[in-house]
Design a protein around this motif. Structure first.
Motif, PDB file in Angstrom:
ATOM      1  N   ARG A  35      -1.257  -5.937   3.640  1.00  0.00           N
ATOM      2  CA  ARG A  35       0.179  -5.743   3.423  1.00  0.00           C
ATOM      3  C   ARG A  35       0.642  -4.318   3.764  1.00  0.00           C
ATOM      4  NH1 ARG A  35       0.351  -6.405  -2.035  1.00  0.00           N
ATOM      5  NH2 ARG A  35       0.229  -4.160  -2.248  1.00  0.00           N
ATOM      6  N   ASP A  36      -0.087  -3.300   3.240  1.00  0.00           N
ATOM      7  CA  ASP A  36       0.416  -1.919   3.322  1.00  0.00           C
ATOM      8  C   ASP A  36      -0.145  -1.119   4.496  1.00  0.00           C
ATOM      9  OD1 ASP A  36       1.648  -2.458   0.922  1.00  0.00           O
ATOM     10  OD2 ASP A  36       0.065  -1.562  -0.295  1.00  0.00           O
ATOM     11  N   ALA A 130       0.584   3.810   2.397  1.00  0.00           N
ATOM     12  CA  ALA A 130       1.411   3.702   3.592  1.00  0.00           C
ATOM     13  C   ALA A 130       1.479   5.041   4.337  1.00  0.00           C
ATOM     14  CB  ALA A 130       2.808   3.235   3.204  1.00  0.00           C
TER      15      ALA A 130
END
Ligand SMILES: Nc1ncnc2c1ncn2[C@@H]1O[C@H](COP(=O)(O)OP(=O)(O)OP(=O)(O)O)[C@@H](O)[C@H]1O
Length: 386
Positions: A35-36, A130
């Motif tokens: 996801r990140d 991130a």
């Protein structure tokens, strides 16, 4: 690659090895990587060129890096904490040559994340997945250790360190809090309070070669020396405490060396300023300054240690009366047992150092058991950067 450079087209055609440690921090969810991190890395590298390996056991990251194809790999990216990075670093150092300068990407997903935090702090970036992924995708590479790595002549083996060497109070908190891994970084605070309440007394002989800090001795581009001149009040106060000449007693047969002996409660030698995401342990440390910042606690009461714990996040502990803070190019520790016969661990980059005879420290369970306790042999730590 110099600072600020980005991946060349040739490097983008190579592979990116991503090592995800599912045991790091509160338990790393691989989906968090997807996801990140993955979408950001794919801005720089074709998805098909990114090899994601989820480690299945301790030591796997080190083994993989020790045998990977360096020619066709652009970088290794660690999704984990300091222990994962330490494994990768030692795997690379074991190969020697160009491998020692091979790029390591660090995505903070551990409990302490001291290495990632130190690098993020230096770059003025937040320490999160991130932002770290973006730094890897950009290909901005900063020196984090190779020129300044410690060759730790520990009793059982040589370990290379990017971050720290700890003994006594500091290492016991780190190693003994591993059973609370599910708490993330909070495990350190809780275990520190436990160790203060059930205080252990240790004895040790610490010898070190201090670096004199004077504005005249400031080499160009050395961050820690810039701090010594005093740019930020808090940091300047901390660096003012690094007066090697007043720390410890002189050693007659070793010019320039000092000695602290007796009721030494803990030693934390840092190569980077942050000892954890919220522990500004060694404000004057820089990865390429050729020395370690030593934090020595001696003769502190429970109350004094509790006070120290409260001010560790901002660096103010460096001027605390129970703390000696000094920059040293080399040091030797001859650790004795704690008065309870428990603890007194040595950790390098947060990883337990095994004893030479293998009777104690072969496994973490053994290491925690008092019946397996016996002292370490003296340990010498030198900086690889002369
Ligand atoms: N699949 C696995 N199962 C158990 N342990 C693993 C696995 N993969 C790696 N490890 C080990 O997990 C340990 C902890 O990893 P790491 O140090 O990265 O996390 P952390 O301790 O939470 O973070 P930090 O060191 O920043 O506090 C390392 O010693 C590593 O060798």
């Amino acid at each position: 690659m110099p600072n600020g450079a980005t991946w060349s087209d040739a490097e983008k055609k190579k592979r990116l090895l991503v090592l995800v440690n599912p045991a790091a921090g509160k338990g790393n969810d691989v989906s968090a990587y997807e996801r990140d991190v993955a979408p950001v890395l794919e801005c720089a590298f074709d998805r098909a060129r990114i090899d994601v390996v989820v480690t299945t056991r301790r030591g796997e990251a080190q083994e993989r890096v020790a045998s990977m194809d360096l020619q066709n790999t652009a970088a290794v990216v660690c999704v984990g904490g300091d222990g994962t990075i330490a494994e990768v670093f030692n795997g690379l150092m074991s190969r020697g040559g160009a491998a020692e300068k091979f790029p390591i990407g660090m995505i903070p997903a551990g409990s302490g994340n001291a290495i990632a935090k130190s690098l993020a702090h230096a770059g003025g970036e937040p320490c999160d997945r991130a932002s770290a992924a973006l730094a890897v995708a950009r290909g901005h590479i900063a020196p984090a250790g190779n020129g300044d790595a410690a060759a730790t002549a520990a009793t059982a083996s040589v370990m290379h360190s990017l971050l720290s060497f700890s003994w006594g109070f500091f290492a016991d908190v780190d190693i003994e809090s591993e059973t609370m891994r599910w708490l993330g970084g909070l495990r350190f605070t809780i275990q520190a309070i436990v160790r203060i309440l059930f205080l252990r007394r240790y004895s040790a002989k610490l010898r070190f070669k201090p670096l004199a800090i004077t504005p005249d001795a400031v080499p160009a581009g050395k961050k820690s020396k810039e701090l010594a001149i005093g740019q930020e009040p808090k940091e300047a106060a901390a660096v003012a405490a690094m007066d090697g000449a007043s720390a410890g007693d002189a050693i007659a047969d070793r010019p320039g060396w000092r000695e602290i002996e007796g009721d030494v409660q803990g030693l934390w030698a840092l190569n980077l300023p942050w000892g954890g995401e919220d522990m500004y342990a060694a404000p004057g440390a820089a990865p390429d300054d050729g020395c370690y910042d030593l934090l020595v606690i001696a003769g502190a009461s429970r109350l004094s240690l509790l006070g120290l714990l409260l001010i560790f996040d901002g660096g103010a502990h460096c001027t605390h009366p129970a703390v000696t803070y000094v920059k040293a190019s080399a040091f030797e520790l001859d650790p004795g047992p704690s008065h309870t016969g428990k603890g007194g661990f040595i950790a390098v980059d947060g990883e337990l150092v095994a004893r030479a005879d293998g009777k104690w420290g072969r496994t973490r369970r053994q290491a925690r058991s008092p019946s397996h306790w016996s002292p370490y042999d003296p340990v010498g730590v030198v900086n690889a950067d002369p």
